[in-house]
Enzyme design. Sequence first.
Site, PDB file in Angstrom:
ATOM      1  N   PRO A   2      10.292  -2.602 -13.507  1.00  0.00           N
ATOM      2  CG  PRO A   2      12.423  -2.089 -14.114  1.00  0.00           C
ATOM      3  CD  PRO A   2      11.346  -3.028 -14.387  1.00  0.00           C
ATOM      4  CD  GLU A   3       4.715   0.436 -13.651  1.00  0.00           C
ATOM      5  OE1 GLU A   3       4.029   1.427 -13.940  1.00  0.00           O
ATOM      6  OE2 GLU A   3       4.241  -0.548 -13.056  1.00  0.00           O
ATOM      7  CE  LYS A  61       7.105   1.462 -18.459  1.00  0.00           C
ATOM      8  NZ  LYS A  61       6.205   0.424 -18.982  1.00  0.00           N
ATOM      9  NE  ARG A 291       0.905  -6.350 -18.090  1.00  0.00           N
ATOM     10  CZ  ARG A 291       1.893  -5.812 -18.769  1.00  0.00           C
ATOM     11  NH1 ARG A 291       1.686  -5.435 -19.997  1.00  0.00           N
ATOM     12  NH2 ARG A 291       3.068  -5.654 -18.245  1.00  0.00           N
TER      13      ARG A 291
END
EC number: 3.2.2.23
Length: 303
Positions: A2-3, A61, A291
């Site tokens: 989640p951002e 976050k 990533r």
Amino acid sequence: MPELPEVEVVRSGLQPAVTDAALTGVEVFDVRSLRRHAPRGGAFIDQLIGRRILAAVRRGKFLWLPLDSDRALVIHLGMSGQVLLRAPGATDDRLLRIRLTLEHPTHGELWVNFVDQRIFGSMAVDTMVATSDGLPGGYSGIAPVDAAWQHRIPSQVAHIARDPIDPSFSSNAFFAALSRKNTGIKRALLDQNLISGIGNIYADEALFAARIHYEQPAASLSRTKATTLLTAVRTILERALAEGGTSFDAQYVNVNGQSGYFAHSLEAYGRQGTPCSRCGTLIVREQFMNRGSHFCPRCQRLR
DNA sequence: CGGAGAACCTGCCTGC
DNA sequence: TGCAGGCAGGTTCTCC
């Protein structure tokens, strides 16, 4: 996972359910979910039972629930954390790590389940410290009042920069920090000490919108270009928030287990091999920081 | 000191 | 059907 938009969806869902509720039960099923809590184990529960929750606050976050003590319950979702509201007696969610039982003055008893596949997320009881600028520690959905918790922040969150939709975020300070950074712009966007709330998806989306290559040196951006980028960041975060966040699967859901719709609006992230919406060139995915980085090789040139 | 990479974890999907 | 390998939205630690 989640951002900022996803965490804000969780915060806003939690707020009406937990504000003014008393903590009557805490069950820890996996102590690894207390990795940010010191010391581990018993003290975590002891510091929660009997306390009242005053609000639900977020910076970047990080999420925290200020208590009627000098502490807060800090929640970080990591890559795969979920906070789910359940009726008491509901069947255990899979990968349930921690459960809170709340007694709300009007809504009655409620379970708050912390579910986390990879255990990069955590819950922790932490002491509150004054914010360095004296301004509100984060966003709570409550207008500034004369409440001590508003001008404090959990000690483990104090080093996190304000996020770009925080009214107290300083654009000038951000631009100045960028110009001092000896690294690529995407690394800078992901550095939560410079600007918080941005993760891999929204970094790629904002750079696409601003037509900037992810390895463009941060300090090389003109003031104009940096302003364009910050505007793009804000626009994308707010649009994602309005659509309930980005969900690719059941991994990201709100407190009621529902998915967000922003995945349909992604222009770069996960779109490798498909045409750029502006010029038709195929979007490329490159390995970066362990990533993926997704970008249009024509619109986003290294200069 | 700043920057870059590794480490921390599990589960799911793909391809053989 | 089974299994190895790759992939995943983040933060922090360690090494240079």
